[in-house]
Structure formats: C-alpha cells, structure tokens
Motif scaffolding. Structure first.
Motif, PDB file in Angstrom:
ATOM      1  N   LEU A 108       0.739  37.417  -3.301  1.00 33.85           N
ATOM      2  CA  LEU A 108       1.840  37.357  -2.333  1.00 33.85           C
ATOM      3  C   LEU A 108       2.258  35.906  -2.116  1.00 33.85           C
ATOM      4  O   LEU A 108       1.432  35.043  -1.782  1.00 33.85           O
ATOM      5  CB  LEU A 108       1.391  37.982  -1.005  1.00 33.85           C
ATOM      6  CG  LEU A 108       2.394  37.943   0.151  1.00 33.85           C
ATOM      7  CD1 LEU A 108       3.675  38.692  -0.194  1.00 33.85           C
ATOM      8  CD2 LEU A 108       1.755  38.531   1.419  1.00 33.85           C
ATOM      9  N   ASP A 109       3.534  35.634  -2.289  1.00 33.92           N
ATOM     10  CA  ASP A 109       4.069  34.279  -2.146  1.00 33.92           C
ATOM     11  C   ASP A 109       4.538  34.058  -0.719  1.00 33.92           C
ATOM     12  O   ASP A 109       5.610  34.512  -0.325  1.00 33.92           O
ATOM     13  CB  ASP A 109       5.225  34.070  -3.131  1.00 33.92           C
ATOM     14  CG  ASP A 109       5.828  32.680  -3.034  1.00 33.92           C
ATOM     15  OD1 ASP A 109       5.224  31.819  -2.357  1.00 33.92           O
ATOM     16  OD2 ASP A 109       6.892  32.447  -3.633  1.00 33.92           O
ATOM     17  N   GLN A 162      -7.925  35.622  -3.056  1.00 32.66           N
ATOM     18  CA  GLN A 162      -7.801  36.931  -2.421  1.00 32.66           C
ATOM     19  C   GLN A 162      -6.379  37.489  -2.476  1.00 32.66           C
ATOM     20  O   GLN A 162      -6.080  38.502  -1.851  1.00 32.66           O
ATOM     21  CB  GLN A 162      -8.285  36.850  -0.977  1.00 32.66           C
ATOM     22  CG  GLN A 162      -9.766  36.477  -0.866  1.00 32.66           C
ATOM     23  CD  GLN A 162     -10.286  36.588   0.549  1.00 32.66           C
ATOM     24  OE1 GLN A 162      -9.970  37.540   1.274  1.00 32.66           O
ATOM     25  NE2 GLN A 162     -11.100  35.635   0.967  1.00 32.66           N
ATOM     26  N   GLY A 163      -5.483  36.787  -3.217  1.00 30.36           N
ATOM     27  CA  GLY A 163      -4.157  37.344  -3.445  1.00 30.36           C
ATOM     28  C   GLY A 163      -3.057  36.843  -2.546  1.00 30.36           C
ATOM     29  O   GLY A 163      -2.048  37.529  -2.354  1.00 30.36           O
ATOM     30  N   LEU A 164      -3.199  35.620  -2.032  1.00 29.62           N
ATOM     31  CA  LEU A 164      -2.197  35.059  -1.115  1.00 29.62           C
ATOM     32  C   LEU A 164      -1.968  33.595  -1.457  1.00 29.62           C
ATOM     33  O   LEU A 164      -2.915  32.809  -1.513  1.00 29.62           O
ATOM     34  CB  LEU A 164      -2.690  35.181   0.332  1.00 29.62           C
ATOM     35  CG  LEU A 164      -1.824  34.561   1.426  1.00 29.62           C
ATOM     36  CD1 LEU A 164      -0.486  35.280   1.539  1.00 29.62           C
ATOM     37  CD2 LEU A 164      -2.569  34.585   2.769  1.00 29.62           C
ATOM     38  N   MET A 165      -0.707  33.193  -1.679  1.00 35.94           N
ATOM     39  CA  MET A 165      -0.382  31.787  -1.894  1.00 35.94           C
ATOM     40  C   MET A 165       0.072  31.155  -0.591  1.00 35.94           C
ATOM     41  O   MET A 165       1.036  31.603   0.039  1.00 35.94           O
ATOM     42  CB  MET A 165       0.707  31.597  -2.949  1.00 35.94           C
ATOM     43  CG  MET A 165       1.048  30.114  -3.188  1.00 35.94           C
ATOM     44  SD  MET A 165       2.386  29.839  -4.344  1.00 35.94           S
ATOM     45  CE  MET A 165       1.481  29.892  -5.895  1.00 35.94           C
ATOM     46  N   LEU A 166      -0.631  30.095  -0.195  1.00 30.63           N
ATOM     47  CA  LEU A 166      -0.291  29.275   0.959  1.00 30.63           C
ATOM     48  C   LEU A 166      -0.087  27.847   0.479  1.00 30.63           C
ATOM     49  O   LEU A 166      -0.381  27.516  -0.661  1.00 30.63           O
ATOM     50  CB  LEU A 166      -1.423  29.309   1.992  1.00 30.63           C
ATOM     51  CG  LEU A 166      -1.842  30.687   2.507  1.00 30.63           C
ATOM     52  CD1 LEU A 166      -3.125  30.572   3.319  1.00 30.63           C
ATOM     53  CD2 LEU A 166      -0.730  31.304   3.344  1.00 30.63           C
ATOM     54  N   ARG A 167       0.406  26.986   1.357  1.00 27.40           N
ATOM     55  CA  ARG A 167       0.566  25.566   1.039  1.00 27.40           C
ATOM     56  C   ARG A 167      -0.375  24.778   1.920  1.00 27.40           C
ATOM     57  O   ARG A 167      -0.351  24.921   3.152  1.00 27.40           O
ATOM     58  CB  ARG A 167       2.007  25.141   1.290  1.00 27.40           C
ATOM     59  CG  ARG A 167       2.233  23.643   1.080  1.00 27.40           C
ATOM     60  CD  ARG A 167       3.158  23.392  -0.059  1.00 27.40           C
ATOM     61  NE  ARG A 167       3.541  21.999  -0.154  1.00 27.40           N
ATOM     62  CZ  ARG A 167       2.990  21.121  -0.997  1.00 27.40           C
ATOM     63  NH1 ARG A 167       2.039  21.495  -1.809  1.00 27.40           N
ATOM     64  NH2 ARG A 167       3.415  19.876  -1.040  1.00 27.40           N
ATOM     65  N   SER A 168      -1.236  23.973   1.343  1.00 32.12           N
ATOM     66  CA  SER A 168      -2.151  23.165   2.147  1.00 32.12           C
ATOM     67  C   SER A 168      -1.519  21.812   2.440  1.00 32.12           C
ATOM     68  O   SER A 168      -0.926  21.183   1.568  1.00 32.12           O
ATOM     69  CB  SER A 168      -3.489  22.984   1.430  1.00 32.12           C
ATOM     70  OG  SER A 168      -3.341  22.228   0.252  1.00 32.12           O
TER      71      SER A 168
END
Length: 440
Positions: free
Chosen positions: A43-44, A400-406
């Motif tokens: 998920l984006d 776990q299937g999730l794209m976040l931005r650090s």
C-alpha cells in the motif's frame, strides 16, 4: 537482479551500500498499490514521492503521453513553441488564485525554486531596486537540491558538504511541541508570534537588501509542519509592508493536497510567485511550473531592453510529453473531484485524522500532526541514535505491506487522493503494530 547489475546506479538520497545489500524493488503500480519484485502488493501511503495524487497507472494519463509521443515527441522552447504549452499555461492560470497568470516551465521542483529565486531578483532589478539580493528561508524548509534551493532551505544535511552560496537568512521553524503537540489540523498557538520573527530579520538586514521570503505553506520533507493559525497571513502582511516578494513553494502542497488546487487558496494567502511540480503530472513525467503574478512578469518585460527579457530556461521546458501528461492529469483531478476530496473537513480526511490520533499513547509516540491528507507521527529519539526511529519503523512497515516516508525520528504520509477508508484501516493497523514492535 544480481549484485553486479546494481553497481552502476548511484542512487539519490539513498544509503547505497545498505540498499544494494537488501534491495527494495518496485516492478509495477496500480491505484493505491505497488507491486514488488517478489510479487507482493504494498500500500502506497506516500503517493510515490508526494506526487502521484491520482494514484498509479491512470489509463487517461498514460494514453495522453503515448498519443503525444506519436504526434510531437519534442519541440525546442528557445524561440519556438508548440500549441499544447500555451493551452496548458491558460489552464494553469485559470486554476491558480489571484493574479498568478504567467507560467514558466521547468522539469522539477528544484528547478522551479531556482526559477522563482531568479524571478524575484529580476523583478527588483527591473525596477531599479538592485540592492535586494538577500533571501529569507526557514529552518527545516526543503526547496530542492540545486545551489539556490539548498541555500534558502533549512535542512542541514542537504548543504553541509556543499555550502550555501546565496546571501540568505532563515526564520525559525514552526514546530512547538510544548503548546501544539497532537494538533488536529492547524496548530492553534503562536502563529502571529512566530511570523513576527520576520520583522526582527528585516531590522537586522534592512528591508532594502531583502529580495524575497520563500516558505512552504506546509513544511514537507522537514517533518510535515502545518502552519499555526495566523502565521501565513502575518508573513504576507510583513512582506507587503516592506516591498518583499513572497514565494510559496507548493511543490508538495499543490494539486489537491490541502482540499483545493493550491494551499494558497486553502489558507487564503496569495503569494507573488508560486512553485509547483510533482502532482502537476501525477508523477508520470518530469515537470514543474512557476506561476507568478502579473506585476512580477510585467515589471521584467517592461524593464528589459529589446531581445531576451529573462536569461533563464531549460532544454526540456514545456516538453510536449510532459504537457500532455499535465493536461490529462488535470482532467482526472477535475472529473474525479480530487482537488476537493482531501478537504480538511471532508469524510476521508476526518477518517484519516481519527485513525492517526488513535495512535496517541502508544510507546514512543510524542506527536501526531495532520492537515487534510498529509500527516506525520513523531517518535522519541533513542539516546545517541537520533534519526534512527523513522527508518526502523519504515522498514518494518515495508515488510508488512505498507510504504511510509521516514523523516528522521518521524514518519510521514501523503496518500494518493483516491484513498478510501479501507486503506486508512490497513495503514493504522500496520503502523500500530510496527510502533509496538519497535518500542517493545
């Protein structure tokens, strides 16, 4: 891909050795999801890199690019034109607020910032006010990575190896955890007080030396910092009082991120110059655009000798394929109501806000902040390891299937405007689990 095939590419803003030891490869995208090289669906929640506001793989945009490539693949822009560039300019001028009626094309947000800074200097030069050479940026501001952008920007890592080559000073950032932690929407405290710091800088440098103030309406890469109530309006008032050009960097905020086409409309503050990129083409083609007020453009045109009035431009300015992508992208935004979909008081923004703030009280969470469809969760920094928490949570979420931005000890989200409640639920579930796992 084997290790040898990874060696030639020097990657931007990436720990190259770490990536090449454990690559994260994207092979496809559709709607809200990426496809990885091991055939996972991720998920984006970053809209690519703050840019794919209409989601991925939109067929209308893809077909517009393909059609344009068959008809006119390239046209020189120095002394020549093509119709689509002028059609797109009219459309952008109609979309923009106030008198931002003139459009200059670039290929990225970084180039848009360089262009805007030059416009401000050219404006003062044309009016005979040639002492105005100094710019005011803001701590934690991000304005791209060209030399002008890193000078007015306020993220130390972006300039410490390269220097700051423009005469510049910086306002303080607007984060105030003591008064505004866990704000929902715009922080309530300190807006006018923080903006009044500009008066101190003007007193220090003298208004006659200051060309422009450049700020993001919502700080993006510096940590997602919505402006406190009254801040932007007070900055505008001070600039007006002292003849200083106000530049809004809307590379992230533009094209629906705040519930209007532009954040300047959302916050009812009109800049003299506005930079855009990213969402302009939904990330489908490199393109930026600088929109300036008639007064900026007309002063440069009227104050210049015959011939070229503004010695600036790029080989790929108004590239036909990028223009086609931008026109099609705006079709999608308008037809699907995406400019307004992320309004702060709208159903999806409110649902997103509620989900985010349900994380308050989890171990290590010291702040949650959001406005419309842009948000950040900030974590307590471990002793001696400042900046490590965000990347740790991001990596776990990716697995776990999730794209976040650090962003240092925070993670940021700027989901595509097509996000539904099911995507919010998936995000909050994974994020809660990752936070607990990181701090347990």
């Amino acid at each position: 891909m084997n290790q040898q095939s990874l060696n030639a590419h020097w990657m931007p803003f990436t720990p190259n050795k770490g990536f090449k030891a454990s690559p994260r490869m994207l092979t496809g995208a559709k709607g809200m999801y990426w496809t990885t090289d091991d055939n996972r669906q991720v998920l984006d929640m970053t809209a690519g890199l703050w840019c794919c506001n209409a989601g991925h793989g939109n067929p209308h945009i893809a077909e517009a690019i393909a059609r344009q490539a068959r008809e006119l693949d390239y046209a020189p822009c120095f002394g020549f034109g093509h119709p689509l560039a002028f059609e797109l300019s009219e459309r952008l001028a109609d979309l923009a607020p106030g008198n931002l009626n003139k459009v200059f094309y670039t290929n990225s947000g970084s180039e848009s910032v360089e262009t805007a800074l030059k416009m401000a200097l050219a404006y003062h030069h044309a009016r005979g006010d040639r002492g105005r050479q100094l710019f005011i940026g803001r701590e934690r501001g991000y304005h791209g990575v060209n030399f002008g952008g890193i000078s007015v920007g306020g993220i130390t890592g972006n300039y410490k190896a390269f220097g700051q080559w423009l005469p510049t000073d910086h306002l303080s950032h607007t984060q105030d955890l003591s008064r505004n932690a866990f704000s929902r929407g715009l922080p309530l405290h300190g807006g006018v007080e923080m903006a009044n710091e500009l008066e101190k800088l003007i007193h220090l440098h003298d208004a006659s030396r200051i060309a422009a103030v450049i700020i993001e309406p919502i700080t993006g890469a510096g940590g997602v910092l919505p402006p406190p109530v009254g801040y932007l309006k007070r900055i505008r008032e001070i600039c007006d009082q002292h003849g200083i050009v106000l530049i809004f960097d809307e590379v992230i905020c533009g094209f629906g991120r705040t519930g209007n086409a532009f954040a300047s409309q959302t916050f009812d503050v009109l800049p003299d110059i506005m930079t855009t990129a990213k969402g302009l083409t939904n990330g489908a083609a490199p393109m930026g655009a600088v929109l300036c007020g008639d007064h900026i453009h007309d002063a440069v045109m009227e104050g210049s000798a015959a011939g070229v009035e503004f010695y600036h431009g790029y080989t790929y300015s108004a590239h036909p394929l990028a223009c086609a992508a931008a026109m099609a992208t705006m079709d999608v935004y308008e037809q699907e109501g995406l400019y307004q979909r992320g309004a702060a008081n709208g159903d999806i923004s409110q649902y997103f806000e509620q989900g985010l703030h349900s994380l308050k009280g989890l171990p290590g969470v010291i702040d949650i902040r959001n406005y419309s469809l842009i948000a950040a969760v900030e974590f307590e920094a471990p002793a001696g390891k400042t900046g490590s928490t965000g990347p740790g949570v991001q990596t776990n979420a990716w697995q776990q299937g999730l794209m976040l931005r650090s962003l240092g000890d925070a993670i940021a989200m700027s989901p595509p405007l097509i996000m539904e409640k099911e995507h919010v639920d998936q995000t909050i579930g994974i994020l809660e689990r990752c936070i607990r796992q990181h701090f347990d």
